[in-house]
Scaffold this active site. Sequence first.
Site, PDB file in Angstrom:
ATOM      1  N   GLU A   1      12.110   8.855  62.208  1.00  0.00           N
ATOM      2  CA  GLU A   1      11.878   9.754  61.076  1.00  0.00           C
ATOM      3  C   GLU A   1      11.468   8.874  59.916  1.00  0.00           C
ATOM      4  O   GLU A   1      12.238   8.004  59.497  1.00  0.00           O
ATOM      5  CB  GLU A   1      13.150  10.505  60.666  1.00  0.00           C
ATOM      6  CG  GLU A   1      13.601  11.562  61.633  1.00  0.00           C
ATOM      7  CD  GLU A   1      14.924  12.202  61.188  1.00  0.00           C
ATOM      8  OE1 GLU A   1      15.195  12.269  59.977  1.00  0.00           O
ATOM      9  OE2 GLU A   1      15.679  12.606  62.086  1.00  0.00           O
TER      10      GLU A   1
ATOM     11  N   TYR B   1       9.516  21.657  52.298  1.00  0.00           N
ATOM     12  CA  TYR B   1       9.736  20.211  52.397  1.00  0.00           C
ATOM     13  C   TYR B   1       8.682  19.385  51.654  1.00  0.00           C
ATOM     14  O   TYR B   1       8.667  18.171  51.722  1.00  0.00           O
ATOM     15  CB  TYR B   1       9.799  19.793  53.886  1.00  0.00           C
ATOM     16  CG  TYR B   1      10.768  18.668  54.150  1.00  0.00           C
ATOM     17  CD1 TYR B   1      12.126  18.921  54.314  1.00  0.00           C
ATOM     18  CD2 TYR B   1      10.344  17.351  54.217  1.00  0.00           C
ATOM     19  CE1 TYR B   1      13.022  17.898  54.547  1.00  0.00           C
ATOM     20  CE2 TYR B   1      11.244  16.311  54.446  1.00  0.00           C
ATOM     21  CZ  TYR B   1      12.584  16.595  54.615  1.00  0.00           C
ATOM     22  OH  TYR B   1      13.476  15.576  54.833  1.00  0.00           O
TER      23      TYR B   1
ATOM     24  N   ASN C   1      21.473  17.827  62.779  1.00  0.00           N
ATOM     25  CA  ASN C   1      21.450  17.724  61.302  1.00  0.00           C
ATOM     26  C   ASN C   1      20.407  18.678  60.709  1.00  0.00           C
ATOM     27  O   ASN C   1      20.677  19.862  60.582  1.00  0.00           O
ATOM     28  CB  ASN C   1      21.212  16.279  60.853  1.00  0.00           C
ATOM     29  CG  ASN C   1      21.846  16.018  59.491  1.00  0.00           C
ATOM     30  OD1 ASN C   1      23.066  16.132  59.392  1.00  0.00           O
ATOM     31  ND2 ASN C   1      21.076  15.706  58.463  1.00  0.00           N
ATOM     32  N   ALA C   2      19.219  18.171  60.305  1.00  0.00           N
ATOM     33  CA  ALA C   2      18.061  19.025  60.005  1.00  0.00           C
ATOM     34  C   ALA C   2      18.249  20.040  58.885  1.00  0.00           C
ATOM     35  O   ALA C   2      17.515  21.019  58.800  1.00  0.00           O
ATOM     36  CB  ALA C   2      17.602  19.749  61.281  1.00  0.00           C
ATOM     37  N   GLU C   3      19.262  19.841  58.041  1.00  0.00           N
ATOM     38  CA  GLU C   3      19.513  20.790  56.945  1.00  0.00           C
ATOM     39  C   GLU C   3      19.674  22.216  57.484  1.00  0.00           C
ATOM     40  O   GLU C   3      19.266  23.189  56.854  1.00  0.00           O
ATOM     41  CB  GLU C   3      18.385  20.760  55.884  1.00  0.00           C
ATOM     42  CG  GLU C   3      18.370  19.536  55.032  1.00  0.00           C
ATOM     43  CD  GLU C   3      17.860  18.305  55.779  1.00  0.00           C
ATOM     44  OE1 GLU C   3      18.664  17.374  56.003  1.00  0.00           O
ATOM     45  OE2 GLU C   3      16.674  18.265  56.134  1.00  0.00           O
TER      46      GLU C   3
ATOM     47  N   TYR D   1      13.771   7.100  54.425  1.00  0.00           N
ATOM     48  CA  TYR D   1      13.285   8.019  53.382  1.00  0.00           C
ATOM     49  C   TYR D   1      13.292   7.270  52.056  1.00  0.00           C
ATOM     50  O   TYR D   1      14.158   7.497  51.208  1.00  0.00           O
ATOM     51  CB  TYR D   1      14.187   9.254  53.305  1.00  0.00           C
ATOM     52  CG  TYR D   1      14.109  10.133  54.532  1.00  0.00           C
ATOM     53  CD1 TYR D   1      13.276  11.241  54.563  1.00  0.00           C
ATOM     54  CD2 TYR D   1      14.859   9.845  55.677  1.00  0.00           C
ATOM     55  CE1 TYR D   1      13.193  12.048  55.687  1.00  0.00           C
ATOM     56  CE2 TYR D   1      14.772  10.638  56.808  1.00  0.00           C
ATOM     57  CZ  TYR D   1      13.948  11.745  56.811  1.00  0.00           C
ATOM     58  OH  TYR D   1      13.864  12.533  57.923  1.00  0.00           O
TER      59      TYR D   1
ATOM     60  N   ASN E   1      21.649  12.386  67.209  1.00  0.00           N
ATOM     61  CA  ASN E   1      20.857  12.229  65.982  1.00  0.00           C
ATOM     62  C   ASN E   1      21.626  11.422  64.952  1.00  0.00           C
ATOM     63  O   ASN E   1      22.756  11.785  64.597  1.00  0.00           O
ATOM     64  CB  ASN E   1      20.544  13.609  65.388  1.00  0.00           C
ATOM     65  CG  ASN E   1      19.541  13.510  64.259  1.00  0.00           C
ATOM     66  OD1 ASN E   1      18.338  13.382  64.519  1.00  0.00           O
ATOM     67  ND2 ASN E   1      20.001  13.530  63.035  1.00  0.00           N
ATOM     68  N   GLU E   2      21.041  10.338  64.492  1.00  0.00           N
ATOM     69  CA  GLU E   2      21.644   9.499  63.452  1.00  0.00           C
ATOM     70  C   GLU E   2      23.147   9.383  63.673  1.00  0.00           C
ATOM     71  O   GLU E   2      23.958   9.771  62.822  1.00  0.00           O
ATOM     72  CB  GLU E   2      21.313  10.045  62.063  1.00  0.00           C
ATOM     73  CG  GLU E   2      19.848   9.891  61.734  1.00  0.00           C
ATOM     74  CD  GLU E   2      19.527  10.139  60.265  1.00  0.00           C
ATOM     75  OE1 GLU E   2      20.333  10.777  59.569  1.00  0.00           O
ATOM     76  OE2 GLU E   2      18.460   9.689  59.819  1.00  0.00           O
TER      77      GLU E   2
ATOM     78  N   TYR F   1      13.051  19.242  67.040  1.00  0.00           N
ATOM     79  CA  TYR F   1      14.473  19.493  67.285  1.00  0.00           C
ATOM     80  C   TYR F   1      14.606  20.815  68.022  1.00  0.00           C
ATOM     81  O   TYR F   1      13.969  21.820  67.645  1.00  0.00           O
ATOM     82  CB  TYR F   1      15.233  19.662  65.970  1.00  0.00           C
ATOM     83  CG  TYR F   1      15.660  18.427  65.236  1.00  0.00           C
ATOM     84  CD1 TYR F   1      16.298  17.362  65.874  1.00  0.00           C
ATOM     85  CD2 TYR F   1      15.494  18.346  63.856  1.00  0.00           C
ATOM     86  CE1 TYR F   1      16.737  16.257  65.165  1.00  0.00           C
ATOM     87  CE2 TYR F   1      15.934  17.238  63.135  1.00  0.00           C
ATOM     88  CZ  TYR F   1      16.556  16.198  63.798  1.00  0.00           C
ATOM     89  OH  TYR F   1      16.992  15.116  63.091  1.00  0.00           O
TER      90      TYR F   1
HETATM   91  C1  GAL Z   1      17.876  12.674  58.521  1.00  0.00           C
HETATM   92  C2  GAL Z   1      18.235  13.610  59.661  1.00  0.00           C
HETATM   93  C3  GAL Z   1      17.328  14.822  59.697  1.00  0.00           C
HETATM   94  C4  GAL Z   1      17.192  15.406  58.330  1.00  0.00           C
HETATM   95  C5  GAL Z   1      16.668  14.353  57.393  1.00  0.00           C
HETATM   96  C6  GAL Z   1      16.492  14.806  55.973  1.00  0.00           C
HETATM   97  O1  GAL Z   1      18.979  11.930  58.163  1.00  0.00           O
HETATM   98  O2  GAL Z   1      18.179  12.946  60.890  1.00  0.00           O
HETATM   99  O3  GAL Z   1      17.870  15.759  60.583  1.00  0.00           O
HETATM  100  O4  GAL Z   1      18.435  15.849  57.919  1.00  0.00           O
HETATM  101  O5  GAL Z   1      17.568  13.305  57.326  1.00  0.00           O
HETATM  102  O6  GAL Z   1      15.666  15.874  55.872  1.00  0.00           O
END
Ligand code: GAL
Length: 970
Positions: free
Chosen positions: A283, A350, A142-144, A251, A202-203, A98
Site C-alpha cells: 500500500e 479518498y 482494516n480499510a476504514e 503513507y 493485514n498490517e 480487499y
Molecule cells: C493501512 C491499512 C488499510 C487502510 C489504510 C489507510 O494501514 O492497511 O486497510 O486502513 O491504512 O487508508
Amino acid sequence: MSMPLPPMGSIARGVTVALTALALGSFGLTAAESAQTRPHAAEPTHTVGHDNTALTIDGKPLSIWSGEFHYWRLPSPDAWRDVLQKMKAGGFNATSIYFDWDFHSPKPGVYDFKGIRDVDKLLDIAKEVGIYVIARPGPYINAETDGGGFPGWLLTQKGKARSTAPDYLAAADEWLSRIDPILARHQLTNGTGTIIAYQVENEYYQNTDDGHAYIQHLVDKARADGITVPLTGNHYGLFTKELDIEGYDAYPQGFNCSSPDKWQDLPDLSGEKKPGEPLFLAEFQGGAFDPWGGPGYDKCRQLTNGDFEKAAYENNIASGATMQNFYMAYGGTSWGWLASPESVYSSYDYGASIREDRQLTEKYLVNKRLGYMVQSVAPLTKTEKATVAAPENSALLRRDRRNPDNGTGITVVRHKDVDDKAEDTTHLALGDYPSVPQEPGTALTIDGRDSKLLLSDYAMDHQQLRYSTSELMTHGTFGPRDVALLYGRHGQDGETVLRYADRPEVQVISGRVKQTWDPASGDLRLNYRHDGLTQVRITPPGSTPLLLLLADDATADTYWRLDTPQGPVLASGPELLRTSAYGDGVLKLTGDTDKAANLHVVTGTPATSVTWNGRPANGALDSTGTPLAGPGPVTLPTLGSWKYHAETPEAQPGFDDAAWRAADKQTLSADNYGFHAGSIWYRGHFTATGAETAVKADATTGRGGRYLAWLNGTYLGSSDDATHHFGIPSGTLKPGKDNVLAVLSANTAHQQDWSADDSHKEPRGLTGASLVGSAEQIGWRLQGALGGEDLVDPVRGPLNTGGLYGERHGMHLPGYPDGAWQSVSLPNSRKGAPGVSWYRTTFDLDLPKGQDVPLGLTFKDDKAKHYRALVYVNGWMAGLYVNDLGPQTTFPVQPGMLRTHGHNTVAIAMISEDANGDGLGDVSLEAYGNHTTPLHYRDIASPGWSAAVYRAPRATADMRTGSRGARPAR
Ligand code: GAL
C-alpha cells in the site's frame, strides 16, 4: 509494451501461444463470452513466482503497477467493469482488492455471494478487462470499514481476534473456507483468472510466538484451500519466514487533509527490500481518508495530487520498488453502515485518482503516464543503486539506478527539499555524457515539486536511446515501425539523443526540432521545446524507423494505449479509451467522451477500418482524425413533492415493547443481542421513588453518532459523551408507578482493530444507566434491525438498516404505502419534535441512451440545526448526512442502484435532536458530470415493501397503553 501476460481471451479459448510475443491486452471479450470462460480443465496453466527483484509470470519478470479497489464500496456490478476498465486504461496492470468478510456474512455459517456480493462475477470482469488481481481476503482488512472487516457476530467472541484463540480461528477458517475456493478458481496459475498474489492478514505487527503461529495457520489454510499464487504481506517484514513476498505500506503525507499544500519528506524505502524478494509497496499513498468534521475530499486530493504522485512514485522507483499498489485508485462509498466511524464518514472518495462518482481526475492522468512507462521499460524490473555525481545545481537531488544486465540507467531528479517551489535549472551527467543537456543555452528545468525520471543507455525496441531529458510515457513496435511518446512540462526545453550506425533520415512532421548529427559517435541529437505535439520520423538506413512523439504534459495526457494480441494501439482525443480489439481487418475501439473530440489512432496492424463504440470512424487513421460527439444535454427532475410522517412511538410511555429483546445478558451492548448495525432503541422501566433528579447514561455510539433520551414521553435531550447526566424536568416522574426511559442510540459502525487489541469489540449503544437520587434498578429491553442476524432483506444485506421504527416497517423501501402521509415540499419549515421523521418522494429518470451521468443527492441547510439523516435510495442506505458535523453534503448514487431509466424512490429518515427542530432542508438531485459511454448499467435487484415482511403500517397499534411486558433483570 514488453508485458509478459498471456492474453487471457486466447487462453480461455484453449489456444497455446508463445508467451514472449504477447502483451497484456484488453481481450475483447464481451461479458457473455467471459461468463463462458469459467474454469475448465483444458486451460493452460501458468507459473507465478518471483526472483530477487520482481514478480515473475512464467519465469519472466514484470513491474506491477496496481491500484486498490473495493467492490463492496461500489454496489453495482456493471460499475465494477467501468472502474476496472478505467484503471486498466489508466496504466494500472493490477488491482488490489480487499474481500470484506463483514459484507458477506450476517450470521455464523451464513454467507452470501450473490448480486452485489458476486465475487465470481467481479473476478470474471477482471479477467475480461485484462487486469491482474492481488487478493486480500483478511480475515482482518482494516480499510476504514465496520469492524475492520470483522462481521458483527464476531464481536462478541471471547477469544482475542487475530490470534490463535480457538473460537476466533474457527470463525476465521469458516470465512476462508468460503472465500478461498472462489479465489482459487480465479488464479492465473490455473489459467482461469487473473489473481497473481494472495495477501495473508493485514498490517499485522504481533511479532510473538502466537503471532507467528497465527500467520502460519493462515498460510497453511490458504495452501490447503488451493491457493497456489505467491503469498504476500504488508507486515513491515515481520513474516518473511512464512510468506513469499513481504510488502511494506507507506503513507508519507499522512491523513490530515487540512494543510493540503504541505508536503512531508519522501522516504527512501530501499531498505525495506527483503533478501531474495522484490521491493513490494503493498500500500502506497494514493489519497487519504477524511474523518467526520474533516476538510473534505477535495483537500485530500490536493494533498496527494498529481505532482505528489509523480514525485513519490518516481522516488519509489528510485528506491528499487518493482511492485507498487496505490491505496486507493477508486475509493467509492461506505454505504449503509460500512464506514468505520473513527476514520471516515460515508464517502470513501479518498481523494483518489478516480472520484467516488467514477469520474477521472488530474491525478489519474499523471498515473497513466507513469503506469504506461513502467510497463514499457522492462529493465526496471532489475536495477541496482548507482552512485553518480550530484547535479550542478545543489538545490536539486538525483537518485540513480542501473540494470546490471543491459546497463539501462534510471535517474530521478527533483528538489532536495520536497516543499521547495522554486523553478531550478541544472546540467547533469547522464550515461557517458558529462553534462546534459549539451545544446548551448539550454538546461534541464525542474519546477517546484516536479520530478523527472530520465532514461539513459536504453535499448528502446530497435532504437538505442542514449538519453533524453524528456520523460518517456510509452514506446513499442507498431508493425513496421517503432513509436515512442515522450513528454515534458509545457515550454521546457527537451533534448533526446539516439545512436545509429549510419546517418538516418529525419523528417519533422510537426513542430520545430533542431537536429545535430555526429558522424564520429553516430549520435543524432534532437533539441526542441515541449509545446503541443512535435512529431519526428527517423528512418535509419536498413533498420526499423521510429516515430517520435514529443508532447507537453497536457498533450501527452490525451494519449491512450491499449494493446491487443495483434499489437499495440495508441489513440488520442477522447476522454477515455476503454477497449481495443482487432477483428476481420477492423480495429474496434470503445470509450467515452465528455465533449466533442477528434480521434487519432496510431497502430501497426493494417486495419481497413476503425470503429468507435460500434460506429465507423475511419478518419482516425488519417492525419485529420475522426470527430467524436460529446454528450447531449441532460435535464434532471426536481424533487418537488414529498410525503412526510413523524414517528418515534418508542419514546411514548404506552408503546408496547413486550416483544422486544430483554436485556438479560448483564450487558446492554447491542451486538450481544444480535443487532450489529445502525440505530438501537432501548426502553427501561423503573418504579420511581420521586427523588430521582437525573438519569446518568453511559453509551458508546461511535464517532459521529448520538443518543437521545425521553422519560415518560418527555424529551430529556441528546449527547455524544460517553457518560451524560440527563436532568429530569419537574413533573415528568410518576412516583410509585412504572416509568419509562426511552433511549434512541443513533450509532455509527464499529471500530477497527488496527493494533490487534480487540478494539473492534468496543460496544455500540447504551452500556449502562442509573438513576441519580434513588437506587431503583432499571429493567431494559432493546430493539434493532428487523430480524437481527436473520436478515429479512438479504439482497441489501446486514449493513443496510438499523432499528428505527420506520426501518423495521419498511418506510425506506420502494412501494411503502405512504399515501396517507402529509404532503410537504422542501425545505420544510414546519416546527417538528425531537426524534425521527420520514420524508419520501419518487421520480422518474430516462437519461439519454449511451450516456453516463453520475448523479447524487445534495443537502442544503442551516448548520445550526442539529440533526442527522439516513439517505435511502430505492431502499439502499446511500449514506449518513449529519447536518451540524459534516463535511459531506452530497451523496453520489451509482447507476444500477439508481434506476437511470426508471422509477426511483428516495426516503430520508431525519433524526432531530432539537427540542423544537425545524423540518428538513433542501434536497436535490445533482449531476456531477456527463459522458458518452458504451457501457450499460443494469438495475440491481431492489426488492420493494411487502406486507408479509414488514407489518402493515399501524400508526397507533403499537401504542396500546398499560402493556410493559415482563421486566427483565439487569
Ligand atoms: C493501512 C491499512 C488499510 C487502510 C489504510 C489507510 O494501514 O492497511 O486497510 O486502513 O491504512 O487508508
